[in-house]
Design an enzyme around this catalytic site. Sequence first.
Site, mmCIF file in Angstrom:
data_model
loop_
_atom_site.group_PDB
_atom_site.id
_atom_site.type_symbol
_atom_site.label_atom_id
_atom_site.label_comp_id
_atom_site.label_asym_id
_atom_site.label_seq_id
_atom_site.Cartn_x
_atom_site.Cartn_y
_atom_site.Cartn_z
ATOM 1 N N GLU A 123 -8.831 -12.013 14.520
ATOM 2 C CA GLU A 123 -9.541 -10.591 14.460
ATOM 3 C C GLU A 123 -8.856 -9.645 13.566
ATOM 4 O OE1 GLU A 123 -10.285 -9.203 18.319
ATOM 5 O OE2 GLU A 123 -10.701 -11.338 19.253
ATOM 6 N N GLU A 158 -6.812 -12.270 26.505
ATOM 7 C CA GLU A 158 -6.242 -11.371 27.010
ATOM 8 C C GLU A 158 -5.857 -11.464 28.531
ATOM 9 O OE1 GLU A 158 -8.601 -7.787 25.831
ATOM 10 O OE2 GLU A 158 -8.593 -8.363 23.851
HETATM 11 O O1 G3I Z 1 -25.343 -2.492 22.139
HETATM 12 C C1 G3I Z 1 -25.129 -1.587 23.018
HETATM 13 C C2 G3I Z 1 -25.992 -0.293 22.427
HETATM 14 O O2 G3I Z 1 -27.441 -0.646 23.358
HETATM 15 C C3 G3I Z 1 -25.674 0.934 23.645
HETATM 16 O O3 G3I Z 1 -26.440 1.997 23.346
HETATM 17 C C4 G3I Z 1 -24.329 1.394 23.359
HETATM 18 C C5 G3I Z 1 -23.678 2.556 24.061
HETATM 19 O O4 G3I Z 1 -22.326 2.326 24.263
HETATM 20 O O5 G3I Z 1 -23.546 0.230 23.543
HETATM 21 C C6 G3I Z 1 -23.675 -0.997 22.700
HETATM 22 O O6 G3I Z 1 -22.798 -1.975 22.970
HETATM 23 C C7 G3I Z 1 -21.765 -1.691 22.412
HETATM 24 C C8 G3I Z 1 -21.163 -3.178 21.805
HETATM 25 O O7 G3I Z 1 -19.981 -3.263 21.410
HETATM 26 C C9 G3I Z 1 -22.083 -3.386 20.565
HETATM 27 O O8 G3I Z 1 -21.840 -2.155 19.704
HETATM 28 C C10 G3I Z 1 -20.439 -1.744 23.707
HETATM 29 O O9 G3I Z 1 -20.641 -0.667 24.333
HETATM 30 C C11 G3I Z 1 -19.243 -2.008 23.222
HETATM 31 O O10 G3I Z 1 -18.231 -2.039 24.422
HETATM 32 C C12 G3I Z 1 -19.106 -3.180 22.497
HETATM 33 O O11 G3I Z 1 -17.795 -3.048 22.167
HETATM 34 C C13 G3I Z 1 -17.082 -4.592 21.818
HETATM 35 C C14 G3I Z 1 -15.858 -4.727 22.234
HETATM 36 O O12 G3I Z 1 -15.180 -5.909 21.731
HETATM 37 C C15 G3I Z 1 -16.301 -4.953 23.978
HETATM 38 O O13 G3I Z 1 -16.900 -6.146 24.166
HETATM 39 C C16 G3I Z 1 -17.087 -4.293 20.047
HETATM 40 O O14 G3I Z 1 -17.895 -4.238 19.325
HETATM 41 C C17 G3I Z 1 -16.167 -5.787 19.756
HETATM 42 O O15 G3I Z 1 -15.890 -5.684 18.384
HETATM 43 C C18 G3I Z 1 -14.907 -5.784 20.571
HETATM 44 O O16 G3I Z 1 -14.182 -6.882 20.067
HETATM 45 C C19 G3I Z 1 -13.123 -7.389 20.832
HETATM 46 C C20 G3I Z 1 -12.929 -8.817 20.982
HETATM 47 O O17 G3I Z 1 -13.896 -9.212 21.708
HETATM 48 C C21 G3I Z 1 -11.695 -9.252 21.555
HETATM 49 N N1 G3I Z 1 -10.421 -8.588 20.940
HETATM 50 C C22 G3I Z 1 -10.462 -7.152 20.839
HETATM 51 C C23 G3I Z 1 -11.668 -6.786 20.025
HETATM 52 C C24 G3I Z 1 -11.597 -5.289 19.849
HETATM 53 O O18 G3I Z 1 -11.959 -4.702 21.044
#
Ligand code: G3I
Length: 403
Positions: A287, A180
């Site tokens: 994805e 990105e």
């Molecule tokens: O694990 C913590 C948990 O302990 C906490 O209580 C909670 C509170 O917000 O957060 C949890 O972590 C979250 C994590 O996902 C696991 O669920 C993060 O906040 C959240 O930001 C994270 O989101 C991920 C996002 O990328 C940011 O890294 C999504 O799962 C994931 O599917 C998404 O994937 C991205 C690709 O990497 C890049 N392309 C876009 C795609 C979708 O956004």
Amino acid sequence: MDDAIDEFQRSGVQLRFQSLLVVALLALPLILAGSSIGQESGESTKKMSLKDAAGDRFKMGVGVSEQVLADPQCAELIENQFQILTPENCMKPQGIHPAEETWNFEAPDRFVAFAKDHGLEVVGHCLVWAKDDRTDDWMMQLDNGQAVSRDVLLRRIENHVATVVSRYQESATMWDVVNEALADGEEGYLRDSVYTRTTGIDFIETAFRTARKHDPDALLIYNDYNCHFPDKRKKLIRLLSELKDRGVPVDAYGMQGHFELGDDSLTQLVETFQALRDLGIKVVVSELDIDVVKRGRWWADDGKYRDELKTYDPYKDGLPDEIRQQQIKQYEALFRLFDEYQDTIARVSFWNLHDGQSWLNYFPWNRTNYPLLFDRQFQPKPAYDAVINVLRETETDHASSGE
Ligand code: G3I
């Protein structure tokens, strides 16, 4: 007389036997056809996996969290259906490398060990996520809080990429090297971030060269979203051309493929695949999902609909058949297209395993979503059957046309 009766009875028995034989012979093809039709429509569809249906056209994959792998039902489904796994979060810079001298290898080690134990390949995701809100302070700042210099930033990137790639190069056959980096829509060329402010596109060069050095055989990917739309596509082609001109080892564009229901992107996808093919760059669909509760409005008009959307959950009691059919058609069209560009497409990966695990249930607001091919009970949905059928039909078409 008795002889005549005997003869009559014998011939009667013979006649009945012959009739039965004729009936049986006539019925045989129908019986056989019946059993194979049963297999075609029911059993074989159930047994045919995505990876088998895709055959050697492209690898089929899925992005999942490491927690998912601990669930035996998920593990079985993954092993049956896919060849290649992407760690959804644990290998990201903020997950694996939270401070300059601190590394969290435990979760990614577990992820890669699972893949190895189940004979699966890994996509390393992602080495650099070129957004400030996906970058820890230690990477962007000096100890005194001042902005990092170009040299220090490039050295940090090099160290990060070298460490992660050399640790997992045995299992990773593909790497999302940079994620990105392009600006959205009509905005400027590169997204504003510490990386681009400080180095222009040089950080991308450093990341790719370092990845190649430590994993000479892997497919190295530039990963991004919405690059099939003409404005962003121009920037993608410009970036990849500039990198190629500099001799940077970029092999593929990772098209994230987070589609929305009815977003009518086929023509734009064709133009994009064509342009990348002309440039000698492969495509991976990195994805894939189709959001049935469209999210675009969340960002429209400076976010003025957000309060309203926060409670919008139209399919919490189930998906109407009309919507289901639209999604099926969209998946069918996409897979027909992927088949047509099989010389260019190296992999198709879904983002998450089943509807209940999709990130689209939480982003950008909480809602009940149905974006994938498996339902919340791990069962293949009608969209799964449709995708399998498209893959089988197109394979048969190629075979009969001698391709
Ligand atoms: O694990 C913590 C948990 O302990 C906490 O209580 C909670 C509170 O917000 O957060 C949890 O972590 C979250 C994590 O996902 C696991 O669920 C993060 O906040 C959240 O930001 C994270 O989101 C991920 C996002 O990328 C940011 O890294 C999504 O799962 C994931 O599917 C998404 O994937 C991205 C690709 O990497 C890049 N392309 C876009 C795609 C979708 O956004």
